[in-house]
Motif scaffolding. Structure first.
Motif, short mmCIF file in Angstrom:
data_model
loop_
_atom_site.label_atom_id
_atom_site.label_comp_id
_atom_site.label_asym_id
_atom_site.label_seq_id
_atom_site.Cartn_x
_atom_site.Cartn_y
_atom_site.Cartn_z
N UNK A 22 -50.62 -16.68 65.07
CA UNK A 22 -51.07 -18.05 64.80
C UNK A 22 -52.45 -18.06 64.14
N UNK A 23 -53.32 -17.15 64.57
CA UNK A 23 -54.66 -17.07 64.00
C UNK A 23 -54.60 -16.64 62.53
N UNK A 24 -53.71 -15.70 62.23
CA UNK A 24 -53.55 -15.25 60.84
C UNK A 24 -53.02 -16.39 59.98
N UNK A 25 -52.02 -17.12 60.47
CA UNK A 25 -51.45 -18.23 59.71
C UNK A 25 -52.48 -19.33 59.49
N UNK A 26 -53.29 -19.62 60.52
CA UNK A 26 -54.32 -20.65 60.38
C UNK A 26 -55.36 -20.25 59.33
N UNK A 27 -55.77 -18.99 59.34
CA UNK A 27 -56.74 -18.52 58.34
C UNK A 27 -56.14 -18.56 56.94
N UNK A 28 -54.88 -18.16 56.82
CA UNK A 28 -54.21 -18.18 55.52
C UNK A 28 -54.02 -19.61 55.03
N UNK A 29 -53.72 -20.51 55.94
CA UNK A 29 -53.57 -21.93 55.58
C UNK A 29 -54.86 -22.46 54.96
N UNK A 30 -55.99 -22.19 55.58
CA UNK A 30 -57.27 -22.65 55.03
C UNK A 30 -57.53 -22.02 53.67
N UNK A 31 -57.23 -20.74 53.55
CA UNK A 31 -57.50 -20.04 52.30
C UNK A 31 -56.60 -20.53 51.17
N UNK A 32 -55.31 -20.68 51.43
CA UNK A 32 -54.39 -21.15 50.40
C UNK A 32 -54.77 -22.55 49.92
N UNK A 33 -55.07 -23.46 50.85
CA UNK A 33 -55.37 -24.84 50.48
C UNK A 33 -56.74 -24.97 49.83
N UNK A 34 -57.71 -24.16 50.26
CA UNK A 34 -59.07 -24.28 49.72
C UNK A 34 -59.26 -23.48 48.44
N UNK A 35 -58.67 -22.28 48.38
CA UNK A 35 -58.92 -21.37 47.26
C UNK A 35 -57.75 -21.26 46.29
N UNK A 36 -56.55 -21.56 46.77
CA UNK A 36 -55.37 -21.38 45.93
C UNK A 36 -54.62 -20.11 46.28
N UNK A 37 -53.45 -19.98 45.69
CA UNK A 37 -52.58 -18.84 45.99
C UNK A 37 -53.13 -17.56 45.38
N UNK A 38 -53.54 -17.62 44.11
CA UNK A 38 -54.01 -16.41 43.43
C UNK A 38 -55.24 -15.82 44.08
N UNK A 39 -56.15 -16.68 44.52
CA UNK A 39 -57.43 -16.21 45.07
C UNK A 39 -57.33 -15.77 46.52
N UNK A 40 -56.20 -15.97 47.14
CA UNK A 40 -56.00 -15.53 48.52
C UNK A 40 -55.38 -14.15 48.53
#
Length: 212
Positions: A22-40
Motif C-alpha cells: 500500500x505504501x508503494x502504491x501511495x508513493x507511485x500514485x503521488x509520483x504519477x499524478x504530480x510528475x507524469x508517467x515518463x518521469x516516474x
C-alpha cells in the motif's frame, strides 16, 4: 492423461506485506499524478518508500504493473459506488441520474482531473498508459453500465441499439464538459453534477426509452 499444470496456490500477503504494498502504491500514485508517467521510475520511488530494489521489484515486476495498481487504487471506491447505484432497485431514470451524478463528480474531483490529464498527456508516447487505464477503469465502468442497460432492454424499457454502444454514448456525453474543466475554462468543482446528470439522462431516454 491430464497434462494440465497445476498452478500454485496464491498465498495471501501478511498484514506487513500488505502495508508495504500500500505504501508503494501511495508513493507511485503521488509520483504519477504530480510528475507524469515518463518521469516516474521504479528506482526513484525508493527515495520515498525506502528499502531495496529487490523488495520493490518483488511486489511489482514492471512500471506498467505498478501503474495498473495505481489506477485500480484510484478507481476502486468509485467503481464500487456505481455498482451499488446500478444494482440498487429503483426507477430507471433516477438510477441513471445517480450513475451520471457519481460519474461527473468523479471526473471533477482533483484526482479525477489529474488522472485524465495524465492519460491524455502520456498515452500517445506510452500506449500502455491508455491501455491500462481502459482495462482497469473506463472499460470496466462501461461494462457495468452496459449490463444494467441490457437488463432494461430485456425488460422492455429501452430500445436495443447495443447495450455497450449505448453505455459509451451516455458516458461520452460528459466529455465536452470534462474538456472545458481540463482546459481551465470551467471550475472543476462538480457543482453542476446534478443538472448535468439530469440533462444527459433526459437526452438518453428520449433516444432509447420505450413507451410503457
Amino acid at each position: 492423461m491430464n497434462n494440465a499444470v497445476k498452478q500454485p496456490c496464491r498465498q495471501e500477503p501478511s498484514p506487513r506485506q500488505q502495508e508495504r504494498r500500500d505504501a508503494i502504491v501511495a508513493a507511485a500514485r503521488r509520483s504519477f499524478l504530480d510528475k507524469g508517467y515518463a518521469a516516474t521510475s521504479m528506482s526513484g520511488l525508493l527515495d520515498s518508500v525506502g528499502g531495496s530494489k529487490a523488495t520493490l521489484w518483488g511486489y511489482f515486476r514492471s512500471k506498467e504493473e505498478l501503474f495498473a495498481a495505481v489506477i485500480e487504487d484510484l478507481t476502486a471506491s468509485f467503481r464500487q459506488q456505481i455498482e451499488t447505484d446500478l444494482l440498487t432497485p429503483g426507477v430507471m431514470e433516477e438510477t441513471l441520474v445517480q450513475f451520471c451524478r457519481s460519474f461527473v463528480r468523479r471526473l471533477t474531483c482533483p484526482d479525477g482531473v489529474a488522472t485524465w490529464r495524465l492519460i491524455m498527456a502520456e498515452s500517445n508516447r506510452f500506449p500502455e498508459v491508455g491501455r491500462i487505464f481502459y482495462q482497469e477503469a473506463a472499460g470496466r465502468i462501461e461494462r457495468v453500465l452496459a449490463s444494467y442497460l441490457q437488463q432494461q432492454i430485456d425488460s422492455g424499457r429501452l430500445r436495443d441499439e447495443g447495450a455497450l454502444d449505448m453505455a459509451r454514448l451516455l458516458m461520452g456525453m460528459h466529455k465536452a464538459g470534462l474538456n472545458r474543466r481540463l482546459w481551465g475554462v470551467e471550475p472543476a468543482d462538480g457543482t453542476d453534477a446534478e443538472a448535468e446528470a439530469r440533462k444527459f439522462v433526459g437526452y438518453f431516454l428520449r433516444l432509447f426509452a420505450l413507451p410503457g
